[in-house]
Design a protein around this motif. Structure first.
Motif, PDB file in Angstrom:
ATOM      1  N   LEU A 143      -0.106  -5.957  -0.858  1.00  0.00           N
ATOM      2  CA  LEU A 143      -0.231  -6.867  -2.008  1.00  0.00           C
ATOM      3  C   LEU A 143      -0.861  -6.188  -3.227  1.00  0.00           C
ATOM      4  O   LEU A 143      -1.540  -6.838  -4.033  1.00  0.00           O
ATOM      5  CB  LEU A 143      -1.038  -8.116  -1.621  1.00  0.00           C
ATOM      6  CG  LEU A 143      -0.401  -9.024  -0.567  1.00  0.00           C
ATOM      7  CD1 LEU A 143      -1.289 -10.234  -0.320  1.00  0.00           C
ATOM      8  CD2 LEU A 143       0.999  -9.484  -0.986  1.00  0.00           C
ATOM      9  N   TYR A 144      -0.616  -4.881  -3.367  1.00  0.00           N
ATOM     10  CA  TYR A 144      -1.208  -4.126  -4.468  1.00  0.00           C
ATOM     11  C   TYR A 144      -0.805  -4.689  -5.827  1.00  0.00           C
ATOM     12  O   TYR A 144      -1.615  -4.701  -6.768  1.00  0.00           O
ATOM     13  CB  TYR A 144      -0.772  -2.655  -4.364  1.00  0.00           C
ATOM     14  CG  TYR A 144      -1.269  -1.784  -5.502  1.00  0.00           C
ATOM     15  CD1 TYR A 144      -2.561  -1.275  -5.490  1.00  0.00           C
ATOM     16  CD2 TYR A 144      -0.440  -1.480  -6.587  1.00  0.00           C
ATOM     17  CE1 TYR A 144      -3.016  -0.477  -6.537  1.00  0.00           C
ATOM     18  CE2 TYR A 144      -0.888  -0.688  -7.629  1.00  0.00           C
ATOM     19  CZ  TYR A 144      -2.176  -0.189  -7.602  1.00  0.00           C
ATOM     20  OH  TYR A 144      -2.639   0.588  -8.636  1.00  0.00           O
ATOM     21  N   ASP A 145       0.422  -5.184  -5.965  1.00  0.00           N
ATOM     22  CA  ASP A 145       0.881  -5.729  -7.244  1.00  0.00           C
ATOM     23  C   ASP A 145       0.061  -6.939  -7.676  1.00  0.00           C
ATOM     24  O   ASP A 145      -0.040  -7.233  -8.872  1.00  0.00           O
ATOM     25  CB  ASP A 145       2.357  -6.129  -7.163  1.00  0.00           C
ATOM     26  CG  ASP A 145       3.277  -4.919  -7.085  1.00  0.00           C
ATOM     27  OD1 ASP A 145       2.824  -3.815  -7.449  1.00  0.00           O
ATOM     28  OD2 ASP A 145       4.432  -5.081  -6.655  1.00  0.00           O
ATOM     29  N   TYR A 146      -0.523  -7.626  -6.700  1.00  0.00           N
ATOM     30  CA  TYR A 146      -1.298  -8.834  -7.007  1.00  0.00           C
ATOM     31  C   TYR A 146      -2.805  -8.584  -6.956  1.00  0.00           C
ATOM     32  O   TYR A 146      -3.571  -9.272  -7.627  1.00  0.00           O
ATOM     33  CB  TYR A 146      -0.934  -9.948  -6.027  1.00  0.00           C
ATOM     34  CG  TYR A 146       0.531 -10.299  -6.082  1.00  0.00           C
ATOM     35  CD1 TYR A 146       1.015 -11.184  -7.049  1.00  0.00           C
ATOM     36  CD2 TYR A 146       1.447  -9.718  -5.205  1.00  0.00           C
ATOM     37  CE1 TYR A 146       2.365 -11.489  -7.130  1.00  0.00           C
ATOM     38  CE2 TYR A 146       2.803 -10.015  -5.277  1.00  0.00           C
ATOM     39  CZ  TYR A 146       3.248 -10.898  -6.240  1.00  0.00           C
ATOM     40  OH  TYR A 146       4.599 -11.191  -6.323  1.00  0.00           O
ATOM     41  N   TYR A 147      -3.210  -7.608  -6.142  1.00  0.00           N
ATOM     42  CA  TYR A 147      -4.636  -7.291  -6.029  1.00  0.00           C
ATOM     43  C   TYR A 147      -4.795  -5.765  -5.969  1.00  0.00           C
ATOM     44  O   TYR A 147      -4.981  -5.187  -4.903  1.00  0.00           O
ATOM     45  CB  TYR A 147      -5.235  -7.947  -4.777  1.00  0.00           C
ATOM     46  CG  TYR A 147      -6.734  -7.765  -4.659  1.00  0.00           C
ATOM     47  CD1 TYR A 147      -7.614  -8.398  -5.537  1.00  0.00           C
ATOM     48  CD2 TYR A 147      -7.268  -6.931  -3.682  1.00  0.00           C
ATOM     49  CE1 TYR A 147      -8.981  -8.215  -5.446  1.00  0.00           C
ATOM     50  CE2 TYR A 147      -8.638  -6.734  -3.579  1.00  0.00           C
ATOM     51  CZ  TYR A 147      -9.482  -7.386  -4.461  1.00  0.00           C
ATOM     52  OH  TYR A 147     -10.852  -7.201  -4.368  1.00  0.00           O
ATOM     53  N   PRO A 148      -4.697  -5.096  -7.120  1.00  0.00           N
ATOM     54  CA  PRO A 148      -4.727  -3.628  -7.145  1.00  0.00           C
ATOM     55  C   PRO A 148      -6.024  -3.027  -6.619  1.00  0.00           C
ATOM     56  O   PRO A 148      -6.046  -1.858  -6.220  1.00  0.00           O
ATOM     57  CB  PRO A 148      -4.495  -3.283  -8.620  1.00  0.00           C
ATOM     58  CG  PRO A 148      -4.787  -4.536  -9.378  1.00  0.00           C
ATOM     59  CD  PRO A 148      -4.473  -5.676  -8.462  1.00  0.00           C
ATOM     60  N   ASN A 149      -7.113  -3.806  -6.584  1.00  0.00           N
ATOM     61  CA  ASN A 149      -8.378  -3.276  -6.079  1.00  0.00           C
ATOM     62  C   ASN A 149      -8.330  -2.942  -4.588  1.00  0.00           C
ATOM     63  O   ASN A 149      -9.220  -2.254  -4.081  1.00  0.00           O
ATOM     64  CB  ASN A 149      -9.517  -4.279  -6.326  1.00  0.00           C
ATOM     65  CG  ASN A 149     -10.074  -4.193  -7.735  1.00  0.00           C
ATOM     66  OD1 ASN A 149      -9.902  -3.175  -8.408  1.00  0.00           O
ATOM     67  ND2 ASN A 149     -10.735  -5.240  -8.186  1.00  0.00           N
ATOM     68  N   ILE A 150      -7.299  -3.426  -3.883  1.00  0.00           N
ATOM     69  CA  ILE A 150      -7.206  -3.141  -2.454  1.00  0.00           C
ATOM     70  C   ILE A 150      -7.191  -1.640  -2.200  1.00  0.00           C
ATOM     71  O   ILE A 150      -7.752  -1.145  -1.219  1.00  0.00           O
ATOM     72  CB  ILE A 150      -5.948  -3.823  -1.838  1.00  0.00           C
ATOM     73  CG1 ILE A 150      -5.899  -3.619  -0.327  1.00  0.00           C
ATOM     74  CG2 ILE A 150      -4.678  -3.310  -2.482  1.00  0.00           C
ATOM     75  CD1 ILE A 150      -6.998  -4.296   0.431  1.00  0.00           C
ATOM     76  N   ARG A 151      -6.581  -0.879  -3.108  1.00  0.00           N
ATOM     77  CA  ARG A 151      -6.491   0.571  -2.942  1.00  0.00           C
ATOM     78  C   ARG A 151      -7.859   1.228  -2.988  1.00  0.00           C
ATOM     79  O   ARG A 151      -8.104   2.256  -2.352  1.00  0.00           O
ATOM     80  CB  ARG A 151      -5.600   1.153  -4.042  1.00  0.00           C
ATOM     81  CG  ARG A 151      -5.289   2.627  -3.882  1.00  0.00           C
ATOM     82  CD  ARG A 151      -4.734   3.212  -5.165  1.00  0.00           C
ATOM     83  NE  ARG A 151      -5.738   3.252  -6.230  1.00  0.00           N
ATOM     84  CZ  ARG A 151      -5.577   3.848  -7.404  1.00  0.00           C
ATOM     85  NH1 ARG A 151      -4.423   4.422  -7.696  1.00  0.00           N
ATOM     86  NH2 ARG A 151      -6.535   3.857  -8.303  1.00  0.00           N
ATOM     87  N   ASN A 152      -8.791   0.642  -3.766  1.00  0.00           N
ATOM     88  CA  ASN A 152     -10.102   1.247  -4.011  1.00  0.00           C
ATOM     89  C   ASN A 152     -11.220   0.568  -3.225  1.00  0.00           C
ATOM     90  O   ASN A 152     -12.391   0.854  -3.450  1.00  0.00           O
ATOM     91  CB  ASN A 152     -10.434   1.171  -5.505  1.00  0.00           C
ATOM     92  CG  ASN A 152      -9.459   1.944  -6.372  1.00  0.00           C
ATOM     93  OD1 ASN A 152      -8.278   1.977  -6.097  1.00  0.00           O
ATOM     94  ND2 ASN A 152      -9.950   2.560  -7.426  1.00  0.00           N
TER      95      ASN A 152
END
Length: 313
Positions: free
Chosen positions: A90-99
Motif C-alpha cells: 500500500l505504498y501509494d496510499y501510505y508511503p511511510n511504510i517503506r521507512n
C-alpha cells in the motif's frame, strides 16, 4: 536455501506471503519483508542482534524489514505461522511504510487484551483467505492486512526514517546481503575476516565491528553456523562418512562439527543422521534432513492447521 538473504517471492499475491513452518533450527537470515512470526505450538528461542525471546504457544513477534534473526529450538521444534508483507505494501496510499521501523519485537505486551484478540482475528482472516484461495481472497487479504497494519501503527512504537537515514539503512542492508551471499558461496573453503573486509574495501577492524553490530554475533560464529546448517543437509547422504561431511561443510576437523551439533541440537552428528533415516511408525518413508531442520507445510496440511490459530484467542 541457496543463500541466507531470503528472496521472498510473492507469486500468489503481490506484497503478501503466508505459510506454516515446522522449525528446529534456522541460522541468521534476513529478507526485505516485515514478518509476523506466530507460534502455534512448541518451544524455542528467536534471536535478533539485540533481542532474544523465548518462544511458546501464542508467542507473536514482529520483525522489521532486513532485520537479521535466527530460530533455535534445541532438540524440540516449533510450529509457526509466518506472515510476511513487503515494505511497499500500500505504498501509494501510505508511503511511510517503506521507512517504518518498529521498536518492539514482542508485540503482545504492547497490546491491550481486547486488541490482542482483534489482532489474532485479523491474522486468522488473512491466513484463511490466503490458504484456501476462494473467490475474492485477494481483497480479503489486502483488507485484513491493512486493518492489521493500522492496529500495529496505533499501538506498537515505531520510528519513521528520514531520507538520509533510509539511505544509510539501505546501504547497510545491501552490505549485509553481499557478505551473506559471499559466505554462502565460499563456506566450504577457509574464509578469513580479512578476505571479506578487503572485498568491502574497509579495514578488518571496521568490518568486524560492522558484522557484530549487524548480527549480534562474531564473523566466525556466523560462518560456523552456515557450515553447521549445510552439514545437516549432507548427513542425509548415507554414502558420505562423518569426516567427509565435516570437510565438505568447511569444518577443518570432525571434532569442530561435533561441537556445533552438541551445542546447537544437543546431539552428535551420528545421532542426527539416525533421526533422518529412522522410519516413522505411520510412514513408509523417512524424512529428509531439510524436513527435520525446517519443514514447510503443504496447502492441504496448512488447511488442517488453520484451527490452531483460533485456539490462540
Amino acid at each position: 536455501m541457496e543463500n541466507e538473504y531470503e528472496i521472498i517471492t510473492h507469486n500468489k499475491l503481490k506484497h503478501i506471503h503466508i505459510f506454516f513452518n515446522q522449525i528446529i533450527y534456522r541460522t541468521y537470515h534476513l529478507h526485505n519483508d516485515f514478518e509476523l512470526f506466530c507460534v502455534l505450538e512448541g518451544t524455542g528461542k528467536l534471536s535478533t542482534k539485540n533481542y532474544s525471546q523465548d518462544l511458546k504457544k501464542g508467542s507473536l513477534l514482529l520483525l522489521n524489514s532486513n532485520e537479521a534473526h535466527k530460530i533455535d529450538t534445541g532438540s524440540d521444534n516449533v510450529t509457526a505461522l509466518i506472515l510476511q508483507f513487503s515494505n511497499h505494501f500500500l505504498y501509494d496510499y501510505y508511503p511511510n511504510i517503506r521507512n517504518t521501523v518498529f521498536r518492539q519485537t514482542d508485540i503482545m505486551h504492547a497490546l491491550p487484551s481486547a486488541e490482542q484478540k482483534i489482532l489474532w482475528g485479523y491474522i486468522q482472516q488473512i491466513t484463511e483467505a490466503y490458504i484456501r484461495e476462494e473467490d475474492c481472497f485477494e481483497l480479503k487479504c489486502v483488507c485484513g492486512l491493512a486493518e492489521l497494519l493500522l492496529l500495529l501503527l496505533k499501538f506498537i512504537p515505531y520510528d519513521i526514517l528520514n531520507e538520509n537515514e533510509y539511505a544509510q539503512h539501505k546501504k547497510r542492508s545491501e552490505r549485509m546481503n553481499r557478505v551473506i551471499s559471499y559466505l554462502e558461496a565460499n563456506y566450504q573453503m577457509p574464509v578469513r575476516l580479512q578476505d571479506v573486509a578487503d572485498l568491502e574495501q574497509i579495514s578488518p577492524t571496521h568490518f568486524s565491528h560492522f558484522f557484530s553490530e549487524a548480527f549480534g554475533i562474531t564473523f566466525q560464529e556466523y560462518l560456523n553456523k552456515i557450515r553447521f546448517e549445510h552439514a545437516t543437509r549432507l548427513l542425509g547422504n548415507s554414502t558420505l562418512s562423518l569426516s567427509d561431511v565435516a570437510a565438505s561443510s568447511g569444518f577443518s576437523e570432525l571434532k569442530y562439527m561435533t561441537k556445533m551439533f552438541e551445542k546447537t541440537l544437543s546431539c552428535k552428528p551420528a545421532d542426527f543422521r539416525n533421526r533422518i533415516f529412522a522410519v516413522s511408525d505411520n510412514e513408509n518413508v523417512c524424512k529428509t534432513s531439510d524436513e527435520i531442520i525446517e519443514y514447510r507445510y503443504t496447502k492441504e496440511e496448512s488447511i488442517r492447521l488453520l484451527n490452531m490459530i483460533k485456539d490462540l484467542y
